[in-house]
Design a protein around this motif. Structure first.
Motif: not given
Length: 687
Positions: A535-545
């Motif tokens: 039941x463990x999940x990992x999601x990646x994201x990044x702040x870009x400009x």
């Protein structure tokens, strides 16, 4: 309402609102929901929580799973400035950053604008010698002897907590971590919050204020949670307390004690969580959620089955760097006070009668008319069925209050005065929705409206007409829907790291390593909370400009960056997201600002099961007729009355009609049709 679940335990959720404290109990063995309400106790919200548990007849000894709670404790402490005496420690030369703020004027054309009052006065702000550069390299080591001398000064100042924010600590936390160790040695009775743990992101002023506010609220929230834990344990509760976060996730009680800043919008988040669940169940991916409570009107948008979020918010003028659902709030609810202003015009809100004294009709000492009183006067609310008949409403008192304070001064009939109160309240709500959707470039007509809270079902059909929306949906348990939605919450932790570097100069392998470090931290947190591995999940994201810009956009990042063209794909994904937000792309070099990992601990959500099916004819649920004054048309109509508990899937109600249940009433206007879906939701559309 029945559920389908393989679990055999019991869990419940409580939402503390401005007027009522709502409880929803899920019996997983029997597969049923039950709900109840108790009056909110503003002087001590724990009393209202315990009263709701008692009223619902919950045997805490049999609750071996979850208690999910949405609370306004942290927000109220901030709004009322009831936090603790706090000291601030920072790099030498940066003592006044929290007071200087930014060189902008948030209200440019308001000559009376003043900066918000300081949480930490200047005499409680301290400096210490240390310095890192923008890459996190040590330019000047932490002067530990000086810090110990400063700690003694802090002790003399008699503070309860210390907020530590050193320059560029988001790049390298070594000095802040050592400072915390020393402060705890010198000040064992004082709590310490360091910015690299609270919010390891760039933007010095916002980071310092977020850390200060977290420290300011921590002892208050820790004391409240401790009292809650002790009382529940005394009553035999052996399950897990989960607190809802502003971002729609949940966190354990222990995590909440150290991170109260993430609980500011704990209560309103529950309704949006429930809305996300129904957006998928009903296959209506675009929803406007509206929660009409006793004090406030809370709205949010769900687009393509995803809720809008923001990375920064302001509360009382203080900027706070936390991830939060984009929920807009105005002072418009059932308890909103109505009166005549100095110019002789009718006003409604933003002040509320709250739980005490409440509306006039509640017989608790209220003397000024409210929105609820107007609904009672115009016949929308059955005074003999309020709270299932457990609260007898004072209709004559409500009529007298509106007649003497509104109708006579304006030269109106009582029903017309009540209609004016309701129309003004509705116009405030409609304007809030228009403002929110115009800011995001959305057309309200592309959204159905999910209406809940005690007043959502009363206003829903009228707002649907005012905004030309395709449908108004009244979910099951609408007056306790926020508490119901909390049963769908998952544990969530955001692990972030600001790196602030050019994307085209970033090595994919190095970036993969940094993400792996964040993922490890998130995974370890879920392990500590005993979340099963499946039941463990990992999601990646990044702040870009784009290089040189101030604000960034959030871009999903794949689980692996080891491909030869992974960075070019990331840049293309950034351009697509940027274009979707701003309508164009520049094709210029980009900066990658902050890395984020969302660690999710899935809590099994109950699945709605079908209710008994019937034909289109709803006459089996009909219970009578009543004359109601429609406040948009200022005329009386005969409304048929139906009992929601007796409606069946497939029933179709042609307006004008009122659908009553114990804690709210659904309005179906004369040109509307209301269909009952397979699980009991009411779908109102125009004929």
């Amino acid at each position: 309402m029945a559920t389908q679940t393989q679990s055999t335990g019991t869990r419940f959720a409580i939402d503390t609102g401005g007027t009522f404290t709502d409880i929803v109990v899920l019996d997983e063995a029997a597969g049923t929901f039950t709900m109840d309400k108790a009056s909110t106790t503003p002087h001590n919200t724990l009393e209202g929580v315990l009263a709701a548990i008692d009223k619902a007849g919950v045997d805490l000894r049999k609750v071996d799973r979850f208690f999910v709670h949405g609370s306004t404790t942290a927000l109220n402490a901030l709004l009322e400035r009831k936090g603790v005496r706090t000291a601030y420690l920072t790099t030498r030369g940066f003592r006044d950053v929290p007071e200087i703020m930014r060189y902008n004027r948030p209200e440019m054309y308001n000559p009376k604008y003043h900066k918000p009052q300081q949480i930490v006065p200047r005499e409680l702000r301290f400096e210490v010698t240390e310095r890192l550069n923008a890459r996190g390299e040590v330019l000047e080591p932490l002067d530990e002897a000086e810090l110990r001398a400063t700690a003694r000064k802090i002790r003399e100042a008699d503070v309860s907590t210390v907020a530590v924010c050193f320059l560029h600590s988001f790049k390298n936390s070594v000095h802040e971590r050592r400072a915390r160790e020393i402060l705890l040695e010198e000040l064992p009775d004082v709590s310490v919050a360091i910015s690299s743990s609270v919010v390891p992101e760039h933007r010095e002023f916002e980071r310092s204020m977020t850390t200060i506010l977290n420290a300011y609220l921590a002892p208050v929230v820790e004391r409240w949670i401790g009292n809650l834990q002790r009382e529940l344990t005394r009553r035999g509760f052996a399950g897990e307390i989960v607190l809802t976060k502003s971002d729609g996730g949940g966190m354990t009680a222990e995590a909440a004690k150290g991170s109260p800043i993430n609980m500011l919008f704990s209560g309103p988040a529950g309704g949006v969580i429930g809305g996300l669940y129904l957006a998928n169940v009903l296959e209506r991916p675009n929803l406007i959620t509206m929660d009409v409570g006793g004090t406030s009107f809370d709205i949010a948008t769900i687009k393509a089955a995803n809720a809008g979020t923001q990375r920064e918010l302001k509360v009382n003028g203080y900027p706070i760097l936390i991830s939060t659902l984009d929920i807009r709030t105005i002072g418009a609810g059932g308890g909103s006070l109505a009166g005549i202003d100095s110019a002789g015009a009718l006003y409604v809100g933003p002040r509320s009668a709250g739980a005490v004294p409440g509306p006039i009709a509640y017989r608790r000492g209220g003397t000024q008319p409210t929105v609820t009183d107007a609904f009672v006067v115009n016949g929308f609310i059955n005074p003999d069925n309020f709270l299932g008949g457990n609260m007898a409403l004072d209709v004559d008192g409500a009529i007298a209050g509106i007649r003497e304070q509104i109708a006579k001064p304006l030269g109106l009939e009582v029903n017309h005065a009540a209609s004016g109160i309701l129309r003004i309240a509705m116009s405030h709500m409609a304007e809030a929705i228009r403002s929110m959707t115009s800011e995001t470039g959305d057309d309200p007509r592309d959204f159905s409206m999910l209406c809940f809270g005690g007043g959502g079902a009363l206003f829903g059909a009228h707002l649907m007409d005012e905004l030309s929306l395709p449908a108004a949906i009244i979910p099951i348990l609408p007056s306790a829907f926020s508490a119901w939605g909390m049963l769908m919450v998952d544990l969530r932790h955001d692990v972030v790291q600001t790196i602030a570097q050019r994307l085209d100069g970033t090595d994919a392998r190095s970036l993969e390593g940094q993400f792996a470090t964040l993922e490890r931290r998130g995974w370890e947190q879920l392990v500590r909370e005993a979340v099963p591995e499946d039941r463990r999940q990992l999601f990646r994201s990044a702040d870009l400009r784009y290089a040189g810009q101030e604000h960034s956009v959030s871009v999903p990042v794949p689980s692996s960056l080891d491909g030869p063209d992974s960075m070019s794909k990331l840049y293309e994904a950034f351009q697509s997201v940027y274009e979707s937000v701003y309508g164009y792309r520049l094709g210029a070099p980009a900066d990658i600002v902050t890395l984020r990992v969302k660690a999710i601990g899935k809590i099994p959500a109950p699945a709605l099961s079908p209710i008994e099916r019937g034909g289109p004819d709803p006459e089996g649920a009909r219970k009578g007729r009543r004359t109601v004054h429609d406040f948009l048309e200022s005329e009386a109509r005969e409304f048929r009355i139906f009992d929601r508990a007796r409606l069946k899937a497939g029933n179709v109600i042609v307006g004008p009609a009122l659908i009553e249940e114990a804690t709210t009433t659904t309005v179906v206007r004369h040109h509307h049709t209301c269909a009952v879906d397979s699980v009991g939701n009411l779908i109102i559309t125009r004929r």
